[in-house]
Scaffold this motif. Structure first.
Motif: not given
Length: 455
Positions: A330-338
């Protein structure tokens, strides 16, 4: 993207242009992959007939991929008929061979891809966002997500619902979390009324206030005699009945077969009927129930793979990172690495340094419906799109066997593999190496990872 226009859009362009014959369109007939929503690649071909003075400018230089990747794409798509002949070329260097990996089954396939990404990330320090996993259908993502979670590899799912974001999976994981940690109030609140147990918001508010006063969890408060001073006996009995039942499930997990205990838990709450009552159709409910059994099966596989045989169900749940999975998803931040996960259709227009394409098999890519309808050309264009997403490294995987409708079926490698230039491919997993050799390879790979971590 003129190859994606439909008949109405083509007529609209003709009306707008009128007699002037002055317009510019950009398109690639080899990337027409949306026939299922009305796109007609024929619209590009029709231009030659409707506008004889048409000037064609070939944009053949590719600024994304290595020459070897482009060669494979060119050779593959040459099997389709063309009105506009072109040959992509690049100044990005010749590049590495394309790897084709045969895996024992779909689980081994996803495990292999996860380990390849993890090893490469640790070895070269490449960010996870450099890697993309592409597949023909969203259903293929489910097992891949589990493997990435298992190895704690961050990922981002595009164009589909994450397996772990589905309501039924969240419900079941909350039950699991409560079994492992009865003090998890968030998990308690999610499942106390799923399915309905006639415990309303007023009851939960009073329970919460009492738990706060006592500085204990809601689960612990539900079993205390003192709660009777705040709630009617009907409601205290319902709460106590739930905690007694959960305590019983926890005891069964510790004393008997934990997987059988979890299956019994799902049957006890009649969760399948609850899904049917809240689903738009029986087919949807059946698919959602399939996700529940899939998750329990994943836990079973984790326990069975424990070489020492000492892993508890609590440790298995922790191994799958189920406790904090909800929050992380739910906390997928915009631009987070993955690692990027998406269907081949959703990947169009994107590019990644390293690409893995799963399930390169007959009846998956090309899809069974395309084989039956004899529309292989569009599936070949879809494979072409997938191949040309890769900038430096491309890996194609397929399974020797796959589970389908409860049965194990033999899989046939995709005809598209035969259409690729053999001199540019490296095949892995074709030989049936002895178990000892495979084990040695695995141990060597693990040793390499440990050595990298110690640096």
């Amino acid at each position: 993207e003129y190859q994606d226009t439909n008949a109405s859009q083509y007529l609209l362009v003709k009306l707008l242009v009128g007699m002037r014959n002055q317009f510019t369109v950009v398109g690639d007939d080899d990337q027409s992959i949306y026939a299922w929503r009305g796109a007609r690649p024929e619209n590009l071909m029709q231009l030659k007939e409707d506008y004889p003075s048409l000037k064609v400018v070939m944009l053949e230089q590719n600024y994304r991929s290595t020459s070897r990747i482009l060669k494979c794409a060119n050779v593959l798509i040459a099997n389709n008929p063309h009105v506009f002949e072109k040959q992509l070329w690049s100044e990005m260097g010749h590049g590495d061979e394309i790897r084709v990996i045969r895996c024992r089954n779909e689980e081994a396939e996803c495990e292999r891809v996860a380990m390849e990404i993890l090893t490469e990330h640790l070895r070269t320090q490449r960010p996870y966002s450099d890697f993309a996993i592409l597949y023909r259908g969203n259903y293929q993502a489910k097992l891949m997500e589990l493997k990435l979670q298992h190895h704690q590899i961050p990922y981002r799912l595009s164009g589909g619902t994450s397996f772990f974001a589905r309501q039924e999976v969240k419900d079941l994981m909350s039950y699991f979390r409560l079994l492992v940690n009865p003090d998890d109030d968030n998990a308690f609140l999610r499942v106390i009324n799923v399915p309905r147990r006639e415990i309303g918001s007023t009851t939960l508010e009073k329970l919460g206030n009492y738990a706060t006063e006592r500085k204990i969890s809601m689960y612990a408060a539900a079993g205390e005699i003192g709660l009777g001073e705040h709630l009617d006996s009907r409601f205290t009995e319902r709460l106590a009945r739930f905690t007694r039942w959960m305590d019983g499930v926890r005891q069964q997990c510790a004393q008997n077969d934990p997987i059988a205990a979890l299956r019994s838990m799902v049957m006890d709450i009649d969760y399948e009927n609850w899904l049917r009552q809240n689903a738009s159709s029986d087919k949807v409910a059946e698919a959602r129930m399939g996700n529940v059994w899939f998750l329990i099966e994943a836990l079973k596989n984790t326990l069975e793979k424990d070489e020492d045989g000492e892993m508890t169900i609590e440790e298995a749940i922790g191994k799958l990172v189920l406790r904090d999975m909800l929050e992380r998803q739910q906390e997928e931040e915009e631009g987070a690495e993955g690692v990027q996960m998406m269907t081949l259709h959703a990947s169009k227009g994107l590019e990644f340094p390293s690409v893995f394409i799963l399930g390169v098999e007959e009846e998956i890519l090309p899809h069974r419906s395309s084989i039956e309808a004899d529309t292989i050309e569009e599936e070949r264009r879809l494979a072409y799109v997938g191949i040309t997403r890769a900038r430096q490294n491309l890996t194609l995987t397929f399974a020797a066997k796959r589970k389908q409708y409860g049965e194990i079926i033999d899989c046939t490698p995709s005809r598209f593999l035969d259409e690729l230039p053999p001199e540019d491919l490296i095949w892995e997993g074709q030989e049936d190496a002895p178990v000892e050799v495979k084990a040695a390879r695995g141990n060597n790979a693990l040793a390499d990872i440990r050595a990298m971590l110690k640096r």
